[in-house]
Design a protein around this motif. Structure first.
Motif, PDB file in Angstrom:
ATOM      1  N   LEU A  90       0.839  -1.213   0.000  1.00 26.24           N
ATOM      2  CA  LEU A  90       0.000   0.000   0.000  1.00 26.24           C
ATOM      3  C   LEU A  90       0.870   1.257   0.000  1.00 26.24           C
ATOM      4  N   ARG A  91       1.976   1.209   0.749  1.00 23.72           N
ATOM      5  CA  ARG A  91       2.891   2.364   0.792  1.00 23.72           C
ATOM      6  C   ARG A  91       3.481   2.660  -0.577  1.00 23.72           C
ATOM      7  N   GLU A  92       3.660   1.615  -1.399  1.00 20.90           N
ATOM      8  CA  GLU A  92       4.264   1.802  -2.727  1.00 20.90           C
ATOM      9  C   GLU A  92       3.265   2.322  -3.759  1.00 20.90           C
ATOM     10  N   CYS A  93       1.975   2.480  -3.350  1.00 16.96           N
ATOM     11  CA  CYS A  93       0.948   2.865  -4.324  1.00 16.96           C
ATOM     12  C   CYS A  93       0.840   4.377  -4.547  1.00 16.96           C
ATOM     13  N   THR A  94       1.605   5.192  -3.847  1.00 20.63           N
ATOM     14  CA  THR A  94       1.494   6.636  -4.044  1.00 20.63           C
ATOM     15  C   THR A  94       2.069   6.997  -5.428  1.00 20.63           C
ATOM     16  N   PRO A  95       1.594   8.108  -6.014  1.00 23.44           N
ATOM     17  CA  PRO A  95       2.108   8.489  -7.336  1.00 23.44           C
ATOM     18  C   PRO A  95       3.639   8.641  -7.331  1.00 23.44           C
ATOM     19  N   ALA A  96       4.186   9.223  -6.255  1.00 16.40           N
ATOM     20  CA  ALA A  96       5.642   9.463  -6.245  1.00 16.40           C
ATOM     21  C   ALA A  96       6.422   8.152  -6.224  1.00 16.40           C
ATOM     22  N   ARG A  97       5.990   7.217  -5.387  1.00 17.56           N
ATOM     23  CA  ARG A  97       6.694   5.926  -5.301  1.00 17.56           C
ATOM     24  C   ARG A  97       6.550   5.148  -6.612  1.00 17.56           C
ATOM     25  N   THR A  98       5.345   5.188  -7.189  1.00 15.80           N
ATOM     26  CA  THR A  98       5.119   4.457  -8.443  1.00 15.80           C
ATOM     27  C   THR A  98       6.057   4.995  -9.514  1.00 15.80           C
ATOM     28  N   HIS A  99       6.149   6.318  -9.581  1.00 18.78           N
ATOM     29  CA  HIS A  99       6.990   6.986 -10.570  1.00 18.78           C
ATOM     30  C   HIS A  99       8.442   6.545 -10.398  1.00 18.78           C
TER      31      HIS A  99
END
Ligand SMILES: Cc1cc2nc3c(=O)[nH]c(=O)nc-3n(C[C@H](O)[C@H](O)[C@H](O)COP(=O)(O)OP(=O)(O)OC[C@H]3O[C@@H](n4cnc5c(N)ncnc54)[C@H](O)[C@@H]3O)c2cc1C
Length: 415
Positions: A90-99
């Protein structure tokens, strides 16, 4: 000593040997690439780098929770490692992390594809490879629209992932004609490839053996023992159950989904959880209806690769521990979708089913590099892209073990 003879172990061994090392590979199976690297989707998919963890995932995963044939299914268990993995996911789902994750995945993928092509030029392997690109088709206008931003990011990173019209898609892969009215659009990357990963690994093993690499097959690793900040030896049992103490100057851990189980006692927590996937392989029945170009069906999250006179269809992910049972609903869903898209192309009566456990990290970024134990290295956690990333990761870990700098910008651990 390389622990594991899957795609990552075998490529590590090849590149270590290239750098002049005396290499031994250990695996519990009688033949190489007999577990997760056995019957995967076959795609060398640099341009399909969007991880499962992305901003749209949490909602989709919730919607799919009770759906037996969902593309990504969390089967909730009383298993702390599963819950911790899900929280990290879930933590990896933010736009910044995905990018950021896409950036790492594309960089390693581009380098890896170059290393695969170089390896082919150097030793000329034949593994039903095709260099006709990967076409990703969409049946929903909304999903096509959602794909534009990641595709643009991948283009900015050097992938030539182009948006194409439905007419162009059918021109590139005429077998799509049957579902043309349902298509909303597609993307295409000519530089991507496909091929039989298992055949590749077996051929590479033959080459390595001829070059002096030793393969201790049917040897099950039971423990890694450390002393004085170094790995002292590996304990294993051979095919007759006899104990073996295996020693080397350096060890590369490439045990796929099983990697975390053997370092726990050393105080190392690897965020890897098995994500079960399915594939079906069937002989081509009608070549005029069968696809040639490797395809990705966005709606069902499944991939199609032509392996000589066979069709390989693979996909879906189920987070349910180390269970490898064949779920009938999931198998039938793959065949049903193939018949819907390419009726009569494959011989469904001779379909062979398979499941494999992807060694998934929450971000889909693999764990490659040094551990906190001086002579223990990781090449594991490659999730959905272990075939795509195999040659690049294998060469990188071989260079790191040799005290050389890796040739690609990537967050190698401990380096
Ligand atoms: C359905 C599906 C489709 C896929 N499609 C694609 C695709 O199209 N493109 C792509 O790039 N990737 C794809 N993948 C992912 C890719 O197949 C994996 O990432 C890759 O195979 C992982 O390789 P590995 O060497 O890390 O693990 P493995 O192949 O599992 O190798 C680990 C090895 O360790 C050995 N081992 C484990 N425990 C022990 C022990 N205790 N003692 C001794 N040996 C042990 C096992 O026998 C095994 O040989 C797909 C995966 C699945 C499941």
């Amino acid at each position: 000593m390389v622990l594991g003879a899957g795609l990552l172990g075998v490529t590590s061994a090849y590149f270590l040997r290239q750098l002049g090392h005396d290499v031994t590979v250990v695996d519990r199976q009688a033949t190489p690439a007999a577990e997760t690297s056995f019957a995967n989707g076959g795609q060398i998919s640099v341009s399909h780098a969007e991880p499962w963890a992305n901003p749209s995932a949490p909602l989709k995963v919730l919607k799919w929770l009770a759906k037996e044939d969902a593309p990504l299914l969390f089967r909730l268990r009383a298993d702390l490692s599963q819950w911790l993995w899900m929280l990290s996911f879930l933590r990896e789902c933010t736009p910044a992390r995905t990018h950021r994750n896409i950036e790492h995945i594309v960089r390693l993928g581009t380098y890896s594809r170059e290393m695969l092509q170089q390896l082919r030029r150097d030793i000329g392997l034949d593994y039903d490879q095709r260099t006709q690109g990967i076409l990703h088709f969409y049946t929903s206008a909304a999903e096509l629209h959602a794909a534009e931003a990641p595709a643009a990011q991948m283009r900015a990173l050097g992938c030539d992932r182009r948006l194409i019209t439905v007419d162009e898609a059918v021109q590139i892969e005429p077998a799509l004609a049957h579902i043309k009215p349902k298509l909303a659009g597609a993307t295409y990357t000519l530089q991507d490839e496909s091929g039989d990963a298992n055949r590749f690994a077996r051929e590479l093993v033959e080459h390595c053996q001829a070059d002096g690499v030793r393969f201790l097959m049917s040897h099950t690793v039971t423990a890694l023992r450390a002393a004085g900040g170094k790995l002292a030896h590996v304990e294993a049992t051979d095919s007759e159950g006899r104990f073996q103490f295996l020693q080397a100057d350096a060890y590369v851990l490439a045990l796929g989904s099983w990697s975390p189980l053997y370092v726990r006692e050393l105080g190392i927590r690897l965020p890897i959880y098995p994500a079960k996937g399915y594939s079906v392989t069937m002989p081509v029945r009608d070549p005029t209806r069968a696809f040639q170009v490797s395809l990705t069906d966005d709606e069902y999250k499944i991939v199609f690769s032509r392996l000589g006179d066979r069709l390989r269809i693979a996909g879906t992910a189920e987070l349910n521990g180390y269970d490898r049972d064949l779920n009938r609903v999931r198998c039938e869903a793959l065949v049903r979708r193939t018949e819907e898209l390419f009726p009569g192309a494959g011989d469904t009566e001779r379909a062979q089913y398979w499941t494999g456990l992807r060694p998934a990290t929450p971000s889909n970024v693999p764990i490659v590099g040094r551990s906190k134990i001086a002579n223990l290295y990781f090449n594991t956690g490659h999730g959905t892209l272990g075939w795509t990333h195999a040659c690049g990761s294998g060469k990188s870990i071989a260079r790191i073990v040799s005290g050389l700098e890796a040739e690609v910008e990537f967050p190698f651990v401990g380096v």
